[in-house]
Design a protein around this motif. Structure first.
Motif, PDB file in Angstrom:
ATOM      1  N   LEU A 172      -5.075   3.317  44.333  1.00  0.00           N
ATOM      2  CA  LEU A 172      -3.949   4.234  44.221  1.00  0.00           C
ATOM      3  C   LEU A 172      -2.668   3.441  44.014  1.00  0.00           C
ATOM      4  O   LEU A 172      -2.276   2.644  44.877  1.00  0.00           O
ATOM      5  N   ALA A 173      -2.020   3.664  42.890  1.00  0.00           N
ATOM      6  CA  ALA A 173      -0.726   3.043  42.627  1.00  0.00           C
ATOM      7  C   ALA A 173       0.371   3.982  43.106  1.00  0.00           C
ATOM      8  O   ALA A 173       0.302   5.196  42.878  1.00  0.00           O
ATOM      9  N   VAL A 174       1.382   3.424  43.756  1.00  0.00           N
ATOM     10  CA  VAL A 174       2.460   4.219  44.336  1.00  0.00           C
ATOM     11  C   VAL A 174       3.793   3.625  43.903  1.00  0.00           C
ATOM     12  O   VAL A 174       4.013   2.419  43.997  1.00  0.00           O
ATOM     13  N   ARG A 175       4.679   4.480  43.442  1.00  0.00           N
ATOM     14  CA  ARG A 175       6.050   4.044  43.187  1.00  0.00           C
ATOM     15  C   ARG A 175       7.002   5.168  43.557  1.00  0.00           C
ATOM     16  O   ARG A 175       6.604   6.341  43.662  1.00  0.00           O
ATOM     17  N   GLY A 176       8.252   4.816  43.793  1.00  0.00           N
ATOM     18  CA  GLY A 176       9.242   5.808  44.150  1.00  0.00           C
ATOM     19  C   GLY A 176       9.564   6.734  42.995  1.00  0.00           C
ATOM     20  O   GLY A 176       9.597   6.315  41.835  1.00  0.00           O
ATOM     21  N   ASP A 177       9.806   7.985  43.323  1.00  0.00           N
ATOM     22  CA  ASP A 177      10.141   8.987  42.309  1.00  0.00           C
ATOM     23  C   ASP A 177      11.644   8.935  42.048  1.00  0.00           C
ATOM     24  O   ASP A 177      12.448   9.310  42.912  1.00  0.00           O
ATOM     25  N   PRO A 178      12.049   8.487  40.874  1.00  0.00           N
ATOM     26  CA  PRO A 178      13.491   8.371  40.605  1.00  0.00           C
ATOM     27  C   PRO A 178      14.204   9.715  40.542  1.00  0.00           C
ATOM     28  O   PRO A 178      15.433   9.765  40.617  1.00  0.00           O
ATOM     29  N   ASP A 179      13.456  10.810  40.430  1.00  0.00           N
ATOM     30  CA  ASP A 179      14.065  12.133  40.323  1.00  0.00           C
ATOM     31  C   ASP A 179      14.123  12.879  41.652  1.00  0.00           C
ATOM     32  O   ASP A 179      14.654  13.997  41.703  1.00  0.00           O
ATOM     33  N   HIS A 180      13.579  12.271  42.717  1.00  0.00           N
ATOM     34  CA  HIS A 180      13.625  12.971  44.004  1.00  0.00           C
ATOM     35  C   HIS A 180      14.976  12.722  44.669  1.00  0.00           C
ATOM     36  O   HIS A 180      15.417  11.572  44.791  1.00  0.00           O
ATOM     37  N   PRO A 181      15.656  13.773  45.114  1.00  0.00           N
ATOM     38  CA  PRO A 181      17.011  13.592  45.643  1.00  0.00           C
ATOM     39  C   PRO A 181      17.091  12.808  46.947  1.00  0.00           C
ATOM     40  O   PRO A 181      18.172  12.326  47.295  1.00  0.00           O
ATOM     41  N   ALA A 182      15.984  12.674  47.670  1.00  0.00           N
ATOM     42  CA  ALA A 182      16.036  11.943  48.935  1.00  0.00           C
ATOM     43  C   ALA A 182      16.125  10.438  48.727  1.00  0.00           C
ATOM     44  O   ALA A 182      16.845   9.747  49.450  1.00  0.00           O
ATOM     45  N   ASN A 183      15.377   9.914  47.764  1.00  0.00           N
ATOM     46  CA  ASN A 183      15.277   8.461  47.628  1.00  0.00           C
ATOM     47  C   ASN A 183      15.652   7.917  46.265  1.00  0.00           C
ATOM     48  O   ASN A 183      15.866   6.718  46.117  1.00  0.00           O
ATOM     49  N   LEU A 190       6.646  23.443  42.092  1.00  0.00           N
ATOM     50  CA  LEU A 190       7.878  23.511  42.881  1.00  0.00           C
ATOM     51  C   LEU A 190       8.558  22.144  42.980  1.00  0.00           C
ATOM     52  O   LEU A 190       7.943  21.151  43.369  1.00  0.00           O
ATOM     53  N   THR A 191       9.818  22.092  42.625  1.00  0.00           N
ATOM     54  CA  THR A 191      10.602  20.864  42.726  1.00  0.00           C
ATOM     55  C   THR A 191      11.326  20.836  44.073  1.00  0.00           C
ATOM     56  O   THR A 191      11.457  21.871  44.739  1.00  0.00           O
ATOM     57  N   PRO A 192      11.799  19.681  44.518  1.00  0.00           N
ATOM     58  CA  PRO A 192      12.497  19.609  45.808  1.00  0.00           C
ATOM     59  C   PRO A 192      13.629  20.628  45.892  1.00  0.00           C
ATOM     60  O   PRO A 192      14.485  20.691  45.008  1.00  0.00           O
ATOM     61  N   THR A 193      13.592  21.419  46.955  1.00  0.00           N
ATOM     62  CA  THR A 193      14.501  22.562  47.093  1.00  0.00           C
ATOM     63  C   THR A 193      15.059  22.603  48.505  1.00  0.00           C
ATOM     64  O   THR A 193      14.309  22.660  49.468  1.00  0.00           O
ATOM     65  N   ARG A 194      16.380  22.604  48.613  1.00  0.00           N
ATOM     66  CA  ARG A 194      16.983  22.638  49.944  1.00  0.00           C
ATOM     67  C   ARG A 194      17.189  24.086  50.380  1.00  0.00           C
ATOM     68  O   ARG A 194      17.705  24.916  49.642  1.00  0.00           O
ATOM     69  N   TRP A 195      16.724  24.392  51.611  1.00  0.00           N
ATOM     70  CA  TRP A 195      16.930  25.744  52.117  1.00  0.00           C
ATOM     71  C   TRP A 195      18.339  25.866  52.684  1.00  0.00           C
ATOM     72  O   TRP A 195      18.939  24.863  53.013  1.00  0.00           O
ATOM     73  N   PRO A 196      18.832  27.122  52.746  1.00  0.00           N
ATOM     74  CA  PRO A 196      18.174  28.395  52.472  1.00  0.00           C
ATOM     75  C   PRO A 196      18.048  28.668  50.976  1.00  0.00           C
ATOM     76  O   PRO A 196      18.738  28.068  50.147  1.00  0.00           O
ATOM     77  N   VAL A 197      17.144  29.598  50.670  1.00  0.00           N
ATOM     78  CA  VAL A 197      16.980  30.081  49.303  1.00  0.00           C
ATOM     79  C   VAL A 197      16.880  31.602  49.402  1.00  0.00           C
ATOM     80  O   VAL A 197      15.807  32.162  49.631  1.00  0.00           O
ATOM     81  N   SER A 198      17.998  32.263  49.284  1.00  0.00           N
ATOM     82  CA  SER A 198      18.024  33.720  49.465  1.00  0.00           C
ATOM     83  C   SER A 198      19.113  34.317  48.601  1.00  0.00           C
ATOM     84  O   SER A 198      19.881  33.605  47.942  1.00  0.00           O
ATOM     85  N   ALA A 199      19.190  35.614  48.623  1.00  0.00           N
ATOM     86  CA  ALA A 199      20.227  36.293  47.840  1.00  0.00           C
ATOM     87  C   ALA A 199      21.613  35.964  48.384  1.00  0.00           C
ATOM     88  O   ALA A 199      22.611  36.045  47.658  1.00  0.00           O
ATOM     89  N   GLN A 200      21.697  35.615  49.667  1.00  0.00           N
ATOM     90  CA  GLN A 200      22.992  35.359  50.292  1.00  0.00           C
ATOM     91  C   GLN A 200      23.471  33.919  50.095  1.00  0.00           C
ATOM     92  O   GLN A 200      24.662  33.652  49.952  1.00  0.00           O
ATOM     93  N   LYS A 201      22.509  32.947  50.117  1.00  0.00           N
ATOM     94  CA  LYS A 201      22.928  31.544  50.085  1.00  0.00           C
ATOM     95  C   LYS A 201      21.759  30.682  49.619  1.00  0.00           C
ATOM     96  O   LYS A 201      20.609  30.933  49.983  1.00  0.00           O
ATOM     97  N   THR A 202      22.080  29.679  48.835  1.00  0.00           N
ATOM     98  CA  THR A 202      21.060  28.729  48.401  1.00  0.00           C
ATOM     99  C   THR A 202      21.587  27.316  48.599  1.00  0.00           C
ATOM    100  O   THR A 202      22.651  26.959  48.077  1.00  0.00           O
ATOM    101  N   GLY A 203      20.830  26.525  49.368  1.00  0.00           N
ATOM    102  CA  GLY A 203      21.152  25.117  49.573  1.00  0.00           C
ATOM    103  C   GLY A 203      22.504  24.901  50.212  1.00  0.00           C
ATOM    104  O   GLY A 203      23.022  25.733  50.963  1.00  0.00           O
ATOM    105  N   GLY A 204      23.090  23.752  49.927  1.00  0.00           N
ATOM    106  CA  GLY A 204      24.434  23.461  50.401  1.00  0.00           C
ATOM    107  C   GLY A 204      24.512  23.121  51.870  1.00  0.00           C
ATOM    108  O   GLY A 204      23.517  22.811  52.521  1.00  0.00           O
ATOM    109  N   ARG A 205      25.740  23.201  52.401  1.00  0.00           N
ATOM    110  CA  ARG A 205      26.017  22.838  53.787  1.00  0.00           C
ATOM    111  C   ARG A 205      26.260  24.094  54.618  1.00  0.00           C
ATOM    112  O   ARG A 205      26.513  25.170  54.096  1.00  0.00           O
ATOM    113  N   PHE A 206      26.212  23.905  55.926  1.00  0.00           N
ATOM    114  CA  PHE A 206      26.521  24.989  56.854  1.00  0.00           C
ATOM    115  C   PHE A 206      27.781  24.653  57.657  1.00  0.00           C
ATOM    116  O   PHE A 206      28.059  23.487  57.963  1.00  0.00           O
TER     117      PHE A 206
END
Length: 875
Positions: free
Chosen positions: A30-41, A528-544
């Motif tokens: 198994l070859a493993v490398r970092g995903d350049p498109d993932h927002p975490a890393n 499904l791509t990396p998605t920050r919750w919440p994901v609703s009609a009222q609010k999607t992602g962001g800060r609280f």
């Protein structure tokens, strides 16, 4: 030329950073490398993630169900589990059974475990090993915000002008986040980093200020900061009407005593002034804050300062909890803790209970919290809990008072263990062991520390008869009589139900709402791509909370009046030292996965105790000697690492070693079952201990192509590229060393070479078969002086001079591995520094690659450079 295997996007199974990985399985593994498109890393990986490919072999894998040690089929196994739990509940009630689960579970697994226990068995007795790491944060968040909400995102770490790292060795425990901060500081040199930690850790390397506070004094320190905020007029007047409790919190803080921190007043004032003068402050906290009998108060002391100044929920500012496991957040979200319900609903709230019961069409719901982890195993010990299902965790090692927990599990009427191997301290005690799919084989979702939901996807085939955890739970639910409720065929179906349920939580005005994902098709779920919750009609992602709106009944945040409480375990003449526990750079939890990697085992191959030179001298402990560590609850034997990284009177030991690889080093057996009264989290970093030299009559270093198990009071074994290595010590001398060596390795028919010096008490033996080295043993009355890393690479090769214990003069000795990502040894680095005139960590990286991947070895590289005197230029 064969085509390159296709890459599968997945998520790393280690810490809560939640790094994206790209996996490709081929003939070479198994070859493993970092995903350049993932927002975490953004493509980065730490040493553990980089070496994931070394950990997925099937050696030691459980491939079929076992009952009392005998192989059985799945139908019999699952029917036995269902029947036993059903009979136990009928005879003794729903609280006579329990689940102990893990942040290694995917969200879909976690959700079904919670649904089965709380909604259908009708007990709150499901808790998770996240109780041991993040429960105090959950409690602190809920007290301040009304919900368990992480306000910010990883981007805030790079946008901040001041990052405070408290109770967090981020460089070793969350290296990718640490490197994001280091990179931000390099781009903006005016950015400041403060580390608050009793030890001088690798994280201090990049810090502008290190506050070495006394263990347990965090509340006093942040109370002092709150007083300084008030006295310097730094309270945010515009945010003040969104916060209750300021006056009471300030009064309690003013009554405190800052001297308990042990920090020099001038240094403390420097921190206060810097924090107050810098608007964009992020305070990162982790286990050093949480793992305490006052952990919840420590969290709230941090939150108080951010709430008082309004520095929360805006770019570059806020309190930030970093989690220890890949799905600790997911477990918190689905109600994996005994005192919560799914989707951040409250078990004590009758409206929440009724809504959940109606949604699940459940026959019963518990009206009170179940037993938290420490209470749960005490109930197992007392016989209150008679059937226990443990999933992907090793409580016989990781729980405080681990020896008592081990005995409790062994004495329980019926124990099921779902895992990938039987080779753990816990699985060996179970009646039923169910083979689960491992990382790389299973599919589902996880949530990281900044609320980002990511997919784990399978890149490897399912081995043997292993099954996903969700499938095991669903089938047991069906066999217990609840067919419709557990009629799931895919993880996508489970996720859709869970997402729909979150809409009900959103209807109650709670933070966790991903109802916008409830309609995902199977295809959309797969993609499904990396998605920050919440994901609703009222609010999607962001800060609280930047808008000043909170989830408390009043809609305002709550500041708490807090008072410093010293660690519960008091120091005394019999136990005069403060024992701190934690993690090391290249190992993970109890090493079920990381111990398979030779590269990860090469950096620190043996359990150790950090102690200050003054404490070592006072007790006659010499470098590399073995030390006996004792508390009222247990005893361990560890290798002495004498260093000024710890303060006098304090010692530190890592928590990774187990009965499988170092039986005398199960450090949590020394920890008292003392818990935070609010969160139930154990106090794992402040035991009272004593230390003394271990009276060994002989020491040995051994290598072998095959695994072996010494029968001695002390041994520690680690994987190498060609076999195994071990440190051994005994208290009685064998009558015949040659016979001992042959028995130790279980070798018959091989040619033995041996050297013995009875006057010096030394013995060496090497076993060869068909000209290749099978094993070797080096014995001495003092710690053995041989080139360990060189010897560890000789098994399976022609090694006629192995007994010398040293590399030939004509061959380079790389020395102990320092950079695990690229396998670069200390001697290689020192030689390059001398030969090439390297004068910076960056120069070392350019020459050798060391430190250029995850960066977690960069502090050690800097330390090497600091020890080398700079040559004056010739006139």
């Amino acid at each position: 030329m064969s085509a390159r295997p296709p890459e599968v996007r997945s998520t790393c199974p280690y810490c809560g950073v939640g790094c994206g990985v790209l996996l490709s399985a081929g003939e070479a593994g198994l070859a493993v490398r970092g995903d350049p498109d993932h927002p975490a890393n953004l493509g980065r990986l730490c040493s553990k993630g980089t070496n994931l490919g070394e950990t997925v072999d099937l050696e030691g894998r459980l491939l079929h169900p076992l009952y009392k040690g005998a192989r059985i089929d799945w139908d019999t196994a699952l029917q036995t589990v269902a029947d036993t739990f059903r009979t136990t509940i009928a005879e003794h009630g729903p609280d006579s059974v329990a689940f102990y689960v893990s942040g290694q579970l995917l969200t879909e697994d976690y959700y079904l475990a919670n649904k089965l226990m709380k909604g259908f068995i009708g007990s709150g007795n499901i808790d998770t090993n996240s109780r041991l790491c993040m429960a105090s944060t959950v409690a602190g968040h809920k007290r301040a915000f009304g919900t368990d909400t992480v306000p910010g995102t990883y981007a805030d770490l790079e946008l901040a002008d001041l990052v405070v790292l408290t109770g967090s060795n981020l460089a070793w425990c969350h290296p990718v986040l640490y490197q994001r901060i280091v990179a931000a500081k390099a781009a903006r040199p005016n950015m400041k980093i403060v580390v608050i930690d009793p030890r001088r850790t690798a994280t201090c390397d990049g810090a502008d200020l290190h506050l070495a506070l006394k263990p347990g004094s965090d509340v006093a320190l942040f109370n002092g900061l709150l007083v300084a905020i008030a006295d310097q007029g730094a309270r945010d007047a515009s945010f003040a009407d969104r916060v209750d409790g300021f006056e009471a919190a300030l009064a309690a803080a003013r009554a405190g005593d800052l001297t308990v921190t042990g920090i020099a007043p001038a240094l403390m004032q420097q921190f206060f002034d810097l924090w107050i003068a810098t608007e964009k402050v992020v305070t990162v906290f982790s286990q050093g804050v949480n793992q305490s009998a006052s952990g919840s108060d420590k969290v709230n002391a941090i939150l108080n300062c951010h709430l008082a100044t309004g520095r929360i929920g805006r770019p570059g500012m806020g309190p930030f909890s970093v989690t220890g496991q890949p799905n600790a957040m997911g477990g918190r979200e689905v109600g994996g803790l005994a005192n919560t319900l799914a989707c951040h609903m409250d078990i004590e709230n009758p409206d929440h209970r009724q809504a959940l019961r109606q949604f699940w069409d459940a026959p019963i719901m518990p009206e009170r919290a179940g037993l938290k982890a420490v209470e749960m195993f005490q109930a197992v010990a007392s016989g209150q809990i008679k059937a226990l299902w443990i999933m992907h965790t090793n409580p016989a090692v990781t729980m405080p008072d681990a020896d008592a927990v081990k005995a409790a599990i062994a004495g329980c009427d019926f124990v099921v263990c779902s895992d990938i191997t039987t080779q753990t301290d816990t699985a060996r005690l179970a009646d039923m062991v169910l083979p689960a799919t491992a990382w790389g084989e299973k599919s589902g979702t996880v949530t990281n520390s900044d609320r980002t939901i990511s997919r784990q996807r399978a890149a490897l085939p399912t081995p043997g008869e292993a099954r996903p955890d969700w499938a095991q739970l669903a089938e047991v639910g069906r066999r217990m009589g609840w067919h419709a409720a557990f009629d799931f065929a895919t993880p996508a179906e489970i996720f859709r139900e869970y997402a729909a349920l979150s809409g009900i939580a959103g209807g109650f005005g709670l933070d966790f709402d991903i109802s916008g994902l409830a309609g995902l098709s199977d295809t959309a779920y797969d993609a499904l791509t990396p998605t920050r919750w919440p994901v609703s009609a009222q609010k999607t992602g962001g800060r609280f909370f930047g808008d000043g709106r909170f989830f408390t009944p009043s809609g305002r945040a709550q500041m708490l009046a807090l008072t410093h409480r010293a660690p519960v375990a008091r120091l005394q003449p019999r136990y005069p030292l403060r024992l701190n526990t934690g993690r090391i750079r290249d190992q993970w939890h109890t090493m079920t996965r990381t111990a398979k990697s030779p590269r990860l085992s090469a950096h620190l191959a043996e359990p150790f105790l950090e102690l200050h030179p003054s404490d070592a001298t006072a007790r006659g402990i010499t470098p590399s000697a073995l030390v006996e560590v004792t508390t009222p609850h247990g005893r361990a034997i560890l290798r002495a690492l004498i260093t000024d990284r710890v303060q006098p009177g304090e010692v530190f030991a890592p928590m990774h070693w187990t009965g499988e690889n170092a039986p005398s080093a199960r450090i949590d057996a020394l920890i008292a079952p003392i818990t935070d009264p609010v969160s139930g989290q154990p106090e794992s970093k402040a035991a009272a201990a004593r230390i003394a030299p271990f009276d060994a009559k002989w020491y040995a270093f051994a290598i072998s192509a095959e695994g072996f198990t010494p029968d001695t009071p002390y041994w520690a074994q680690a994987k190498t590229a060609h076999g195994w290595r071990a440190e051994i010590a005994g208290t009685t001398l064998p009558d015949d060393w040659e016979a001992y060596a042959a028995t130790l390795f279980g070798i018959e028919g091989a040619e033995m070479q041996s050297l013995s010096d009875t006057n010096r008490g030394t013995f060496r033996a090497a076993f060869h078969d068909a000209g290749r080295l099978k094993a070797a043993l080096f014995v001495s009355p003092t710690p053995v002086a041989v080139m360990r890393d060189y010897l560890a690479g000789l098994t399976g090769t022609e090694a006629p001079f192995a007994l010398s214990g040293r590399i030939g003069a004509d061959q380079p000795d790389p020395g102990p591995t320092l950079c695990s990502c690229f396998g670069v040894g200390v001697n290689t680095i020192l030689a390059a520094i001398a030969d090439q005139g390297l004068r910076s960590v960056a120069a070392i990286g350019a020459a050798l690659q060391a430190g250029t991947n995850c960066g977690s070895c960069r502090p050690e590289l800097a330390e090497l450079l600091a020890r080398i005197p700079v040559r004056e230029a010739a006139e």
